[in-house]
Design an enzyme around this catalytic site. Structure first.
Site, PDB file in Angstrom:
ATOM      1  N   TYR A  53      45.366  64.344 -22.347  1.00  0.00           N
ATOM      2  CA  TYR A  53      46.591  64.557 -23.115  1.00  0.00           C
ATOM      3  C   TYR A  53      46.241  64.601 -24.596  1.00  0.00           C
ATOM      4  CZ  TYR A  53      49.349  63.208 -19.021  1.00  0.00           C
ATOM      5  OH  TYR A  53      49.926  63.161 -17.792  1.00  0.00           O
ATOM      6  N   GLU A 103      73.964  51.959 -19.107  1.00  0.00           N
ATOM      7  CA  GLU A 103      73.939  53.389 -19.403  1.00  0.00           C
ATOM      8  C   GLU A 103      74.530  53.736 -20.762  1.00  0.00           C
ATOM      9  OE1 GLU A 103      75.643  55.392 -16.062  1.00  0.00           O
ATOM     10  OE2 GLU A 103      74.007  54.783 -14.739  1.00  0.00           O
TER      11      GLU A 103
END
Length: 114
Positions: free
Chosen positions: A24, A94
């Site tokens: 990466y 959430e």
């Protein structure tokens, strides 16, 4: 790592064959976005943490377009949301996602003003 391997070779009279692969690219935040983020984040419950060295797919996007990567904190001891991401017991409120969306929207608004 090579020095550690060298020490192991000497200590145990063995040969260590090492192969390092970069899978990466580094995650490097765009300076303009980062500075705007710091300014905007004052209006949010933002905590500046330590710089992290981590592997993240997002780095591939940043090779093509300017980007900013940050962690959206979800830990909440009062609600017993204390498990780390990717664990079987991870849970979060959430409403945190809405704060993240608001922050990104504000970043986009400010980016368009530049």
């Amino acid at each position: 790592m090579k020095e550690i391997h060298n020490g192991i070779e000497i200590a145990f009279d063995i040969k260590v064959i090492d192969e390092f692969r970069v899978l990466y690219p580094p995650v490097i935040n765009d300076n303009i976005l980062y500075n705007n983020f710091l300014k905007i984040s004052q209006d949010f419950n933002f905590i500046q943490g330590e710089t992290l060295a981590l592997a993240e797919d997002f780095a591939f996007y940043q090779e093509k377009v300017p980007g900013i990567f940050f962690l959206l904190g979800t830990r909440n001891k009062e609600q017993n949301f204390i498990s780390p991401l990717h664990s079987s017991s991870f849970n979060f409120d959430e409403k945190v996602l809405l704060e993240g969306v608001k922050l990104f929207a504000k970043l986009l608004e400010d980016r368009n003003e530049i």
